[in-house]
Design a protein around this motif. Structure first.
Motif, PDB file in Angstrom:
ATOM      1  N   PRO A  88       0.823  -1.214   0.000  1.00 53.69           N
ATOM      2  CA  PRO A  88       0.000   0.000   0.000  1.00 53.69           C
ATOM      3  C   PRO A  88       0.855   1.261   0.000  1.00 53.69           C
ATOM      4  O   PRO A  88       1.833   1.367   0.754  1.00 53.69           O
ATOM      5  CB  PRO A  88      -0.806  -0.137   1.293  1.00 53.69           C
ATOM      6  CG  PRO A  88      -0.944  -1.619   1.483  1.00 53.69           C
ATOM      7  CD  PRO A  88       0.371  -2.183   1.016  1.00 53.69           C
ATOM      8  N   GLY A  89       0.524   2.191  -0.892  1.00 52.36           N
ATOM      9  CA  GLY A  89       1.300   3.417  -1.045  1.00 52.36           C
ATOM     10  C   GLY A  89       2.363   3.316  -2.108  1.00 52.36           C
ATOM     11  O   GLY A  89       2.925   4.329  -2.541  1.00 52.36           O
ATOM     12  N   GLY A  90       2.666   2.085  -2.544  1.00 47.85           N
ATOM     13  CA  GLY A  90       3.672   1.880  -3.588  1.00 47.85           C
ATOM     14  C   GLY A  90       5.013   1.508  -2.986  1.00 47.85           C
ATOM     15  O   GLY A  90       5.519   2.211  -2.109  1.00 47.85           O
ATOM     16  N   ARG A 101       2.709  -8.733   4.324  1.00 43.84           N
ATOM     17  CA  ARG A 101       3.089  -9.084   5.691  1.00 43.84           C
ATOM     18  C   ARG A 101       1.870  -9.492   6.526  1.00 43.84           C
ATOM     19  O   ARG A 101       2.012  -9.862   7.691  1.00 43.84           O
ATOM     20  CB  ARG A 101       3.828  -7.923   6.354  1.00 43.84           C
ATOM     21  CG  ARG A 101       5.119  -7.561   5.619  1.00 43.84           C
ATOM     22  CD  ARG A 101       5.904  -6.479   6.326  1.00 43.84           C
ATOM     23  NE  ARG A 101       7.066  -6.073   5.535  1.00 43.84           N
ATOM     24  CZ  ARG A 101       8.216  -6.729   5.455  1.00 43.84           C
ATOM     25  NH1 ARG A 101       8.364  -7.844   6.161  1.00 43.84           N
ATOM     26  NH2 ARG A 101       9.206  -6.298   4.714  1.00 43.84           N
ATOM     27  N   THR A 102       0.700  -9.398   5.929  1.00 41.17           N
ATOM     28  CA  THR A 102      -0.520  -9.811   6.618  1.00 41.17           C
ATOM     29  C   THR A 102      -1.018 -11.131   6.043  1.00 41.17           C
ATOM     30  O   THR A 102      -0.818 -11.429   4.856  1.00 41.17           O
ATOM     31  CB  THR A 102      -1.634  -8.764   6.460  1.00 41.17           C
ATOM     32  OG1 THR A 102      -2.023  -8.679   5.079  1.00 41.17           O
ATOM     33  CG2 THR A 102      -1.156  -7.391   6.926  1.00 41.17           C
ATOM     34  N   GLY A 116      14.226 -16.901  -0.077  1.00 41.64           N
ATOM     35  CA  GLY A 116      13.627 -17.346   1.179  1.00 41.64           C
ATOM     36  C   GLY A 116      12.414 -16.554   1.604  1.00 41.64           C
ATOM     37  O   GLY A 116      11.633 -17.025   2.447  1.00 41.64           O
ATOM     38  N   ALA A 117      12.213 -15.349   1.032  1.00 43.73           N
ATOM     39  CA  ALA A 117      11.090 -14.512   1.464  1.00 43.73           C
ATOM     40  C   ALA A 117       9.750 -15.153   1.117  1.00 43.73           C
ATOM     41  O   ALA A 117       8.837 -15.193   1.960  1.00 43.73           O
ATOM     42  CB  ALA A 117      11.197 -13.127   0.823  1.00 43.73           C
ATOM     43  N   MET A 118       9.606 -15.655  -0.089  1.00 39.88           N
ATOM     44  CA  MET A 118       8.329 -16.253  -0.496  1.00 39.88           C
ATOM     45  C   MET A 118       8.041 -17.504   0.328  1.00 39.88           C
ATOM     46  O   MET A 118       6.880 -17.778   0.670  1.00 39.88           O
ATOM     47  CB  MET A 118       8.367 -16.581  -1.985  1.00 39.88           C
ATOM     48  CG  MET A 118       8.411 -15.357  -2.892  1.00 39.88           C
ATOM     49  SD  MET A 118       6.860 -14.419  -2.937  1.00 39.88           S
ATOM     50  CE  MET A 118       5.944 -15.345  -4.175  1.00 39.88           C
ATOM     51  N   ASN A 153      -5.856  -1.953   6.402  1.00 37.69           N
ATOM     52  CA  ASN A 153      -4.555  -1.668   5.749  1.00 37.69           C
ATOM     53  C   ASN A 153      -3.933  -2.901   5.095  1.00 37.69           C
ATOM     54  O   ASN A 153      -2.716  -3.061   5.061  1.00 37.69           O
ATOM     55  CB  ASN A 153      -3.570  -1.057   6.754  1.00 37.69           C
ATOM     56  CG  ASN A 153      -4.043   0.291   7.275  1.00 37.69           C
ATOM     57  OD1 ASN A 153      -4.510   1.124   6.511  1.00 37.69           O
ATOM     58  ND2 ASN A 153      -3.928   0.475   8.573  1.00 37.69           N
ATOM     59  N   VAL A 154      -4.812  -3.768   4.577  1.00 35.23           N
ATOM     60  CA  VAL A 154      -4.352  -4.946   3.844  1.00 35.23           C
ATOM     61  C   VAL A 154      -4.097  -4.576   2.391  1.00 35.23           C
ATOM     62  O   VAL A 154      -3.199  -5.108   1.752  1.00 35.23           O
ATOM     63  CB  VAL A 154      -5.371  -6.090   3.945  1.00 35.23           C
ATOM     64  CG1 VAL A 154      -4.944  -7.276   3.081  1.00 35.23           C
ATOM     65  CG2 VAL A 154      -5.562  -6.512   5.390  1.00 35.23           C
TER      66      VAL A 154
END
Length: 394
Positions: free
Chosen positions: A38-40, A74-75, A99-101, A392-393
């Motif tokens: 969100p926000g770019g 992150r949600t 590793g992030a995914m 804020n998703v």
């Protein structure tokens, strides 16, 4: 009709390599959904000046023909949206750190359980294996570590990087090739697969003949400046009024060059009879050619060389490139509508196809510009979208 109708791409990339790949897919007609926080969160939005309507020129260069969706990965709710979109997607591409995914439960293994036809493309600095996996990779450092800087520049300048991010761009091109190949293979197997693209691997592959020279001879390549390691003459020459690149690729062209510039005597000189001999006697030959060519005017020599079938061209700055009639004739500048602007100029696509033509259907999107539209298409109600916004998703 486009070349990739009905192909849906989830684009979780930012900066250059990934967005360049997905822009090409979008140019070919794929429905590309650019996913940001969100926000770019694509850093290049702020890589200016110059800016137009608060977007950097850098961002504009690789993000046309996409729709924009914002999701907070992150949600849990955000990751669930990705999983829902994956059900109807053909390709998902990301350039998060290795590793992030997996940490988010969005690995290929997990997403392929949702959609076995999914093509999952990862772009990273060093790939998903090896001692450097997980380390970040930016273009300049990859040019350095991948050998390119060691052969770029002159003995006077020392190693230099190329003036555009070629490691990123070539990685984007290789990713595009791999995705298209995987889509074609899927037509036979009915299954997707995982693609692992590394900037480091790509840069090594792009060493091409220089790498082959080393592997065959064992000799470490040197800085040649604007000269060629395997061909002479193949470089810029100073004329009375500027520099002209002369690219002689074979013995016949060398013979014609000598005739054009009045050095027929060189044709009987055994030191220059073949390309191998010219390489052996590079300095002697270049000293003769430089002295003679310095007496010519650039335009006159260029005209004569082109007439004789010898590849040559002046060193043009970017302004001269875009003012050249060839650039216009090849539609290498296109206009696109843009919010709060009459239009924006973008570099055209080099892909020229007779039936499935390339066109700019969508301007480079604002962050989240199509969030509601995309979620509605995937079955989210107005109430659900409103709640996701409130939390804020998206």
């Amino acid at each position: 009709m486009k070349a990739l109708p009905n192909i849906k791409v989830l684009d979780l990339t930012r900066v250059l390599a990934g967005p360049y790949c997905t822009m090409i897919l979008g140019d070919l007609g794929a429905d590309v959904i650019k996913v940001e926080a969100p926000g770019g969160s694509d850093d290049t939005r702020k890589w200016g000046p110059p800016f137009i309507a608060n977007e950097s020129a850098y961002y504009l260069c690789t993000n046309r023909n996409k729709r924009a969706l914002t999701i907070n990965l992150r949600t849990v709710q955000g990751r669930n949206i990705i999983k829902k979109l994956v059900k109807s997607s053909d390709v998902i591409i990301h350039n998060f750190k290795t590793g992030a995914m997996e940490k988010w439960g969005l690995s290929y293994e997990e997403l392929s359980q949702i959609n076995e036809q999914l093509i999952f493309c990862s772009i990273s600095g060093f790939g998903e294996t090896g001692p450097l996996k997980g380390q970040p990779g930016y273009d300049a450092m990859i040019q350095a570590m991948g050998g390119l800087m060691s052969i770029t520049g002159s003995k006077e300048s020392g190693p230099t990087k190329v003036g555009v991010a070629v490691a990123d761009l070539s990685a984007g091109l290789y990713a595009t090739i791999a995705i298209l190949a995987a889509l074609n293979e899927r037509n036979n197997s009915g299954k997707g697969q995982k693609i692992d693209i590394s900037l480091f691997d790509t840069q090594i592959a792009m060493l091409a003949n220089v790498a082959s020279n080393y592997l065959i001879s064992g000799k470490v390549p040197e800085l040649h400046g604007n000269e060629h390691p395997n061909i002479v003459p193949y470089q810029p020459f100073h004329t009375k009024d500027g520099q002209l690149v002369v690219a002689v690729g074979n013995d016949t062209q060398f013979e014609k060059l000598c005739q054009v510039i009045g050095l027929d005597s060189l044709l009987a000189d055994s030191r220059f009879a073949t390309n191998a001999k010219r390489l052996e006697n590079r300095e002697e030959l270049l000293n003769i050619l430089k002295e003679t060519i310095l007496n010519w005017k650039k335009a006159d020599l260029h005209e004569k060389l082109v007439g004789a079938g010898i590849p040559s061209g002046p060193i043009q700055n970017v302004k001269e490139v875009f003012e050249h009639p060839q650039t216009s004739e090849r539609n290498m500048v296109v206009k696109a509508a843009f919010p709060n602007q009459e239009s924006v100029s973008l570099v055209g696509s080099p892909l020229k196809m007779s039936r499935t033509k390339i066109s700019v259907e969508r301007h480079p999107p604002k962050a989240g510009e199509h969030t509601e539209e995309i979620l509605t298409e995937h079955g989210f109600s107005e109430e659900e979208i409103a709640l996701l916004k409130k939390e804020n998703v998206i």
